[in-house]
Design a protein around this motif. Structure first.
Motif, PDB file in Angstrom:
ATOM      1  N   ARG A 131      19.988  33.471  32.784  1.00 18.52           N
ATOM      2  CA  ARG A 131      20.765  33.597  31.544  1.00 18.52           C
ATOM      3  C   ARG A 131      21.826  34.683  31.682  1.00 18.52           C
ATOM      4  O   ARG A 131      22.982  34.502  31.282  1.00 18.52           O
ATOM      5  N   ARG A 132      21.441  35.794  32.284  1.00 13.05           N
ATOM      6  CA  ARG A 132      22.394  36.896  32.451  1.00 13.05           C
ATOM      7  C   ARG A 132      23.526  36.523  33.405  1.00 13.05           C
ATOM      8  O   ARG A 132      24.687  36.891  33.181  1.00 13.05           O
ATOM      9  N   VAL A 133      23.192  35.791  34.470  1.00 13.58           N
ATOM     10  CA  VAL A 133      24.236  35.346  35.395  1.00 13.58           C
ATOM     11  C   VAL A 133      25.200  34.386  34.690  1.00 13.58           C
ATOM     12  O   VAL A 133      26.425  34.473  34.863  1.00 13.58           O
ATOM     13  N   ALA A 134      24.647  33.487  33.882  1.00 13.03           N
ATOM     14  CA  ALA A 134      25.494  32.543  33.146  1.00 13.03           C
ATOM     15  C   ALA A 134      26.423  33.283  32.189  1.00 13.03           C
ATOM     16  O   ALA A 134      27.609  32.929  32.058  1.00 13.03           O
ATOM     17  N   ALA A 135      25.899  34.308  31.519  1.00 12.35           N
ATOM     18  CA  ALA A 135      26.725  35.098  30.603  1.00 12.35           C
ATOM     19  C   ALA A 135      27.820  35.831  31.361  1.00 12.35           C
ATOM     20  O   ALA A 135      28.961  35.935  30.888  1.00 12.35           O
ATOM     21  N   LEU A 136      27.480  36.327  32.543  1.00 16.07           N
ATOM     22  CA  LEU A 136      28.463  37.040  33.358  1.00 16.07           C
ATOM     23  C   LEU A 136      29.601  36.118  33.778  1.00 16.07           C
ATOM     24  O   LEU A 136      30.783  36.506  33.752  1.00 16.07           O
ATOM     25  N   LYS A 137      29.273  34.898  34.125  1.00 16.76           N
ATOM     26  CA  LYS A 137      30.301  33.949  34.560  1.00 16.76           C
ATOM     27  C   LYS A 137      31.315  33.651  33.458  1.00 16.76           C
ATOM     28  O   LYS A 137      32.477  33.330  33.740  1.00 16.76           O
ATOM     29  N   LYS A 138      30.905  33.800  32.209  1.00 17.79           N
ATOM     30  CA  LYS A 138      31.814  33.563  31.097  1.00 17.79           C
ATOM     31  C   LYS A 138      32.881  34.646  30.991  1.00 17.79           C
ATOM     32  O   LYS A 138      33.871  34.468  30.261  1.00 17.79           O
ATOM     33  N   THR A 139      32.690  35.770  31.703  1.00 15.38           N
ATOM     34  CA  THR A 139      33.676  36.852  31.656  1.00 15.38           C
ATOM     35  C   THR A 139      34.726  36.728  32.759  1.00 15.38           C
ATOM     36  O   THR A 139      35.658  37.532  32.809  1.00 15.38           O
TER      37      THR A 139
ATOM     38  N   ALA B  88      29.731  37.942  40.118  1.00 15.61           N
ATOM     39  CA  ALA B  88      30.631  38.859  39.421  1.00 15.61           C
ATOM     40  C   ALA B  88      32.027  38.279  39.253  1.00 15.61           C
ATOM     41  O   ALA B  88      32.848  38.823  38.501  1.00 15.61           O
ATOM     42  N   GLY B  89      32.317  37.196  39.974  1.00 16.86           N
ATOM     43  CA  GLY B  89      33.632  36.581  39.883  1.00 16.86           C
ATOM     44  C   GLY B  89      34.532  36.912  41.046  1.00 16.86           C
ATOM     45  O   GLY B  89      35.750  36.711  40.980  1.00 16.86           O
ATOM     46  N   GLY B  90      33.959  37.407  42.135  1.00 13.68           N
ATOM     47  CA  GLY B  90      34.730  37.717  43.325  1.00 13.68           C
ATOM     48  C   GLY B  90      34.352  36.811  44.477  1.00 13.68           C
ATOM     49  O   GLY B  90      33.593  35.850  44.311  1.00 13.68           O
ATOM     50  N   ARG B  91      34.865  37.131  45.654  1.00 13.46           N
ATOM     51  CA  ARG B  91      34.505  36.387  46.870  1.00 13.46           C
ATOM     52  C   ARG B  91      34.337  37.363  48.015  1.00 13.46           C
ATOM     53  O   ARG B  91      35.214  38.175  48.293  1.00 13.46           O
ATOM     54  N   ASN B  92      33.183  37.300  48.636  1.00 10.11           N
ATOM     55  CA  ASN B  92      32.924  38.104  49.825  1.00 10.11           C
ATOM     56  C   ASN B  92      33.879  37.650  50.926  1.00 10.11           C
ATOM     57  O   ASN B  92      33.887  36.469  51.306  1.00 10.11           O
ATOM     58  N   VAL B  93      34.697  38.557  51.448  1.00 13.91           N
ATOM     59  CA  VAL B  93      35.681  38.158  52.461  1.00 13.91           C
ATOM     60  C   VAL B  93      35.014  37.687  53.753  1.00 13.91           C
ATOM     61  O   VAL B  93      35.674  37.083  54.600  1.00 13.91           O
ATOM     62  N   LEU B  94      33.706  37.941  53.878  1.00  7.74           N
ATOM     63  CA  LEU B  94      32.972  37.478  55.054  1.00  7.74           C
ATOM     64  C   LEU B  94      31.934  36.427  54.679  1.00  7.74           C
ATOM     65  O   LEU B  94      30.884  36.321  55.309  1.00  7.74           O
ATOM     66  N   ASP B  95      32.249  35.648  53.651  1.00  4.94           N
ATOM     67  CA  ASP B  95      31.278  34.638  53.209  1.00  4.94           C
ATOM     68  C   ASP B  95      31.146  33.465  54.164  1.00  4.94           C
ATOM     69  O   ASP B  95      30.274  32.611  53.996  1.00  4.94           O
ATOM     70  N   ASP B  96      32.001  33.419  55.178  1.00  3.79           N
ATOM     71  CA  ASP B  96      31.861  32.375  56.192  1.00  3.79           C
ATOM     72  C   ASP B  96      31.086  32.861  57.409  1.00  3.79           C
ATOM     73  O   ASP B  96      30.920  32.124  58.390  1.00  3.79           O
TER      74      ASP B  96
ATOM     75  N   ASN C 161      19.431  42.538  41.616  1.00  5.81           N
ATOM     76  CA  ASN C 161      20.674  41.909  42.066  1.00  5.81           C
ATOM     77  C   ASN C 161      21.569  41.531  40.891  1.00  5.81           C
ATOM     78  O   ASN C 161      22.804  41.648  40.966  1.00  5.81           O
ATOM     79  N   VAL C 162      20.963  41.085  39.811  1.00  4.38           N
ATOM     80  CA  VAL C 162      21.758  40.658  38.656  1.00  4.38           C
ATOM     81  C   VAL C 162      22.439  41.858  38.009  1.00  4.38           C
ATOM     82  O   VAL C 162      23.606  41.772  37.599  1.00  4.38           O
ATOM     83  N   LYS C 163      21.757  42.981  37.927  1.00  4.53           N
ATOM     84  CA  LYS C 163      22.399  44.198  37.427  1.00  4.53           C
ATOM     85  C   LYS C 163      23.574  44.577  38.331  1.00  4.53           C
ATOM     86  O   LYS C 163      24.638  44.978  37.851  1.00  4.53           O
ATOM     87  N   GLY C 164      23.367  44.448  39.650  1.00  3.21           N
ATOM     88  CA  GLY C 164      24.446  44.741  40.576  1.00  3.21           C
ATOM     89  C   GLY C 164      25.655  43.862  40.314  1.00  3.21           C
ATOM     90  O   GLY C 164      26.798  44.318  40.373  1.00  3.21           O
ATOM     91  N   ALA C 165      25.404  42.586  40.015  1.00  5.42           N
ATOM     92  CA  ALA C 165      26.497  41.657  39.721  1.00  5.42           C
ATOM     93  C   ALA C 165      27.176  42.019  38.408  1.00  5.42           C
ATOM     94  O   ALA C 165      28.406  41.969  38.288  1.00  5.42           O
ATOM     95  N   GLU C 166      26.377  42.367  37.398  1.00  4.22           N
ATOM     96  CA  GLU C 166      26.950  42.734  36.103  1.00  4.22           C
ATOM     97  C   GLU C 166      27.839  43.972  36.224  1.00  4.22           C
ATOM     98  O   GLU C 166      28.944  44.028  35.663  1.00  4.22           O
TER      99      GLU C 166
END
Length: 343
Positions: A206-214, A250-258, A327-332
């Motif tokens: 639920r918290r991740v879903a709320a974060l994505k709305k931002t 959080a709405g970003g992209r890890n530059v090393l996600d590949d 982890n979710v707090k870290g994302a928030e």
């Protein structure tokens, strides 16, 4: 934790291993209000079969669990299972994470069995009946402690799903946040606290879903680089490490996600080429986040990247950065930072 970055320590002398018949009966207790079923209708000890790293494993309800690092300890604490633990092992570099943990009281009430790496000796001496750790982050052939070796002395184990990509037949590939949810549910089943585990996972989702709305409605995700440590080569997070999904949530992209790795080292050149807009700095004992940022600012190889040029550094606690309920707090927290800089 589930990362292998903490400094290697001297090997512990092998000794004769205690092999005792581990008690099958389980104490009829609860963990912080978590109701625990202890036996089936026939009076036999409760057992449950769960999948771990692609294999179905049948467990008898543990009563002397040992967890390694923040990842293991806090998955247990979040499920109210502190009183089902014999103790935890954590490198002292993780101590600031304990001080900042919402489960500080659980840490204080639970025996700390070691302040370096977990070893088979520690586990056996503690008469543990179940061990929670990651592959190459706790468990490892080179460390002399593996699920197979523990099984030989009557000790069950569970491997953090985030690390399954590099364990066994290496066919289990679960994104870090999904791996966290998988672990919480599996541990909940193993210990008989499924309703609590389901509630916890639902709340995190639920918290991740709320974060994505931002997230900003337009534009590409902010480019983010994770810096843990290292000078000649930075120690960072690939797609299998928790920060990859923390950044994405959080709405970003890890530059090393590949990068098909968990926690690993890379060269500075790919970092410079990726031009991160924000650098996430992992904070733990041994070297302050301020010292790390000062070093990054002094490094010629990345002096022109936007993050350094615009002084965009975000500090994240080690406890938020490794696989676990924080982890979710870290994302928030990262999401709020990104919004604060217009990303």
């Amino acid at each position: 934790m589930t990362r292998p970055h903490l400094p290697p320590r001297r090997a512990v002398r092998a000794r004769t291993i205690w092999i005792a018949g581990l008690a099958a009966a389980v104490l009829p207790v609860t963990g912080c209000g978590a109701e625990v079923d202890t036996a089936d209708k026939s009076g036999k000890p409760a057992t449950v079969t769960v999948s771990n790293c692609g294999k179905n494993i049948t467990y008898t309800r543990p009563k002397r669990a040992v967890a390694y690092d923040v990842s293991g300890a806090e998955k247990m604490f979040a499920l109210g299972l502190g009183d089902r633990m014999r103790g935890y092992v954590m490198n002292k570099l993780g101590d600031p994470s304990i001080a900042g943990s919402p489960w500080r009281a659980d840490y204080k009430k639970t025996d700390r069995l070691g302040s370096e790496r977990i070893t088979r000796e520690i586990v056996v001496d503690a008469k543990a009946d179940w061990v929670l750790a990651g592959w190459n982050s706790g468990f490892g052939e080179d460390r002399g402690i593996t699920p197979a070796l523990l099984k030989k002395v009557g000790i069950a184990s569970y491997v953090h799903t985030e690390t399954c990509w590099d364990y066994g037949d290496k066919t289990t590939d679960v994104p870090p946040l999904q791996a966290l949810y998988t672990d919480l549910r599996a541990i909940g089943r193993i210990f008989g606290v499924t309703p609590r585990a389901d509630r916890l996972v639902a709340d995190l989702k639920r918290r991740v879903a709320a974060l994505k709305k931002t997230w900003p409605k337009n534009g590409d995700p902010a480019r983010v680089f994770v810096y843990d440590s290292g000078t000649d080569q930075p120690f960072t997070a690939g797609r299998h490490a928790a920060p990859n999904d923390i950044i994405a949530a959080a709405g970003g992209r890890n530059v090393l996600d590949d990068l098909d790795k968990g926690w690993t080292t890379v060269g500075w050149e790919p970092v410079a080429t990726a031009k991160p807009e924000v650098i996430v700095v992992v904070d733990y004992a041994g070297q302050s986040a301020e010292q790390k940022i000062k070093y990054l600012k002094s490094l010629p190889a990345i002096k022109s990247v936007p993050a350094v040029r615009n002084n965009r550094f975000h500090v994240i606690s080690y406890g938020d950065a490794v696989s676990g309920p924080r982890n979710v707090k870290g994302a928030e927290d990262l999401g709020r930072y990104l919004r604060s800089v217009g990303r």
